[in-house]
Design a protein around this motif. Sequence first.
Motif, short mmCIF file in Angstrom:
data_model
loop_
_atom_site.label_atom_id
_atom_site.label_comp_id
_atom_site.label_asym_id
_atom_site.label_seq_id
_atom_site.Cartn_x
_atom_site.Cartn_y
_atom_site.Cartn_z
N GLU A 241 0.66 -1.36 0.00
CA GLU A 241 0.04 -0.14 -0.26
C GLU A 241 1.02 1.26 -0.14
O GLU A 241 1.05 2.71 -0.21
CB GLU A 241 -1.10 0.30 0.93
CG GLU A 241 -2.17 -0.94 0.99
CD GLU A 241 -2.85 -0.78 0.38
OE1 GLU A 241 -3.56 0.55 0.48
OE2 GLU A 241 -3.42 -1.62 -1.31
N HIS B 8 -6.29 -0.92 -2.59
CA HIS B 8 -7.04 0.50 -2.05
C HIS B 8 -6.59 1.22 -1.87
O HIS B 8 -6.60 1.65 -2.44
CB HIS B 8 -6.86 0.31 -0.55
CG HIS B 8 -7.45 -0.88 -0.25
ND1 HIS B 8 -8.34 -1.01 1.85
CD2 HIS B 8 -8.07 -2.19 -0.07
CE1 HIS B 8 -8.71 -2.85 1.50
NE2 HIS B 8 -8.19 -3.58 0.44
N PRO C 205 -7.73 5.89 1.73
CA PRO C 205 -8.08 5.40 2.98
C PRO C 205 -9.28 5.21 2.42
O PRO C 205 -10.15 4.61 3.91
CB PRO C 205 -7.83 6.73 4.08
CG PRO C 205 -6.75 6.97 3.16
CD PRO C 205 -6.63 7.22 1.65
N THR D 208 -10.08 1.71 1.87
CA THR D 208 -10.64 1.06 2.83
C THR D 208 -10.80 1.52 4.01
O THR D 208 -11.74 0.58 4.76
CB THR D 208 -8.59 1.73 3.98
OG1 THR D 208 -7.96 1.33 2.82
CG2 THR D 208 -8.73 0.50 4.64
N PHE D 209 -11.88 2.43 4.22
CA PHE D 209 -12.83 2.87 4.98
C PHE D 209 -14.27 2.13 5.02
O PHE D 209 -15.25 1.53 5.60
CB PHE D 209 -12.85 4.49 4.78
CG PHE D 209 -14.20 5.33 6.52
CD1 PHE D 209 -13.95 4.77 7.50
CD2 PHE D 209 -15.44 5.19 5.98
CE1 PHE D 209 -15.16 5.21 8.75
CE2 PHE D 209 -16.41 6.03 7.03
CZ PHE D 209 -15.99 5.66 7.68
N LEU E 230 -13.64 -1.62 5.89
CA LEU E 230 -14.14 -1.27 6.80
C LEU E 230 -15.53 -1.69 7.27
O LEU E 230 -15.46 -2.64 7.90
CB LEU E 230 -13.35 -0.97 7.43
CG LEU E 230 -13.32 -0.99 8.95
CD1 LEU E 230 -12.57 -2.21 9.53
CD2 LEU E 230 -12.60 0.41 9.79
N LEU F 92 -12.47 -6.12 6.21
CA LEU F 92 -11.25 -6.59 6.93
C LEU F 92 -11.49 -6.08 8.21
O LEU F 92 -11.98 -4.80 8.24
CB LEU F 92 -10.24 -5.47 6.40
CG LEU F 92 -10.01 -4.16 6.09
CD1 LEU F 92 -9.07 -3.39 5.55
CD2 LEU F 92 -11.05 -3.70 4.90
N LEU G 39 -10.08 -3.76 11.52
CA LEU G 39 -10.31 -2.45 11.85
C LEU G 39 -8.52 -2.46 12.50
O LEU G 39 -7.94 -1.30 11.89
CB LEU G 39 -9.92 -2.06 13.58
CG LEU G 39 -10.16 -0.47 13.99
CD1 LEU G 39 -10.46 0.38 12.86
CD2 LEU G 39 -10.52 -1.04 15.46
N ARG H 61 -6.15 -3.64 10.14
CA ARG H 61 -5.58 -4.06 8.97
C ARG H 61 -6.24 -2.59 8.65
O ARG H 61 -5.10 -1.68 7.56
CB ARG H 61 -6.11 -4.56 8.27
CG ARG H 61 -5.40 -5.20 6.42
CD ARG H 61 -5.58 -6.09 6.07
NE ARG H 61 -5.33 -7.57 6.40
CZ ARG H 61 -3.90 -7.68 5.51
NH1 ARG H 61 -3.15 -7.59 4.94
NH2 ARG H 61 -3.59 -9.07 6.66
N ALA H 62 -6.77 -2.17 8.43
CA ALA H 62 -7.50 -0.44 7.98
C ALA H 62 -6.38 0.70 8.33
O ALA H 62 -6.56 0.91 7.80
CB ALA H 62 -9.15 -0.24 8.43
N TYR I 116 -3.40 -0.10 7.38
CA TYR I 116 -3.48 0.64 5.51
C TYR I 116 -3.56 2.40 5.48
O TYR I 116 -2.51 2.67 4.39
CB TYR I 116 -4.68 0.06 5.56
CG TYR I 116 -4.29 -1.79 4.70
CD1 TYR I 116 -3.44 -1.86 5.00
CD2 TYR I 116 -4.94 -1.52 3.79
CE1 TYR I 116 -2.96 -3.26 4.23
CE2 TYR I 116 -5.17 -3.30 2.95
CZ TYR I 116 -4.06 -4.27 3.74
OH TYR I 116 -4.32 -4.82 2.98
N MET I 117 -3.96 3.36 6.12
CA MET I 117 -4.55 4.06 6.08
C MET I 117 -3.55 5.05 6.35
O MET I 117 -2.49 5.90 5.77
CB MET I 117 -5.27 4.28 7.31
CG MET I 117 -6.73 4.10 6.74
SD MET I 117 -7.77 5.07 7.87
CE MET I 117 -9.69 4.44 6.92
#
Length: 286
Positions: free
Chosen positions: A56, A111, A114, A117-118, A121, A126, A128, A130-131, A134-135
């Motif tokens: 990412e 992704h 963000p 990803t959100f 989520l 996925l 929280l 990992r989210a 990722y962000m």
Amino acid sequence: MEGKEEDVRLGANKFPERQPLGTSAQSKDYMDPPPAPLFEAGELRSWSFWRAGIAEFMATFLFLYITVLTVMGYARAPNKCATVGIQGIAWAFGGMIFALVYCTAGISGGHINPAVTFGLLLARKLSLTRAIFYMIMQCLGAICGAGVVKGFQKTPYQVAGGGANVVAHGYTKGDGLGAEIVGTFVLVYTVFSATDAKRSARDSHVPILAPLPIGFAVFLVHLATIPITGTGINPARSLGAAIIFNRAHAWHDHWIFWVGPFIGAALAALYHQIVIRAMPFSKSRA
């Protein structure tokens, strides 16, 4: 054997139109995977977790590098007719998303945003843990990507605006917020539809083609909203450009490029899960 050939021949038309979309068709050949746990401590001990975060970071780094360079080339040119124009900028953003989603989808899900990803989520695709990871990696990659561009051409970068997102003159903050909400809704809804595991189970070509509609959605949204906000629809992209540009006016409306995409992503997730896939109702039928 004859039955299998018939299934292949019918393809996506295997289920007639008379069946309610998102209801009875869902139960024919596919069971939805269980929702991802909110917290999954075991992920932190897995190399695949850290590898996905690195993917990412690198994807968002490359995304900002190519796209901000394209914006700089457009902004610096004395004659706009000699540049790629708004259409070229839109193609740079959409084309990079297409390429990077294709490259990283099998590692991190691709992704690069963000807001995406959100939305995933909220749909419990996925955890929280990992989210959040990722962000963070997306934002760091965006900062580094914009930073490299500035390192190549510091003075032109500052003069040309650094690719930072701002609400254009003649538009209100409400206009900018609305553009970001709708633009992100288009993107995240496309992501959900293009990567829908139910469709993948039924139509084998869907996973291969998924990056194409996602990239094309980014291209179209940029065509529509570049004149309004410069097109954010990606908080990491907006944050990276704002931090490296670091001028006061880049921060005046910065909240719009977080609130708008997150609202748009949430609406897209709700629409796809509740209306299109009818997830709350499929359990009651079972």
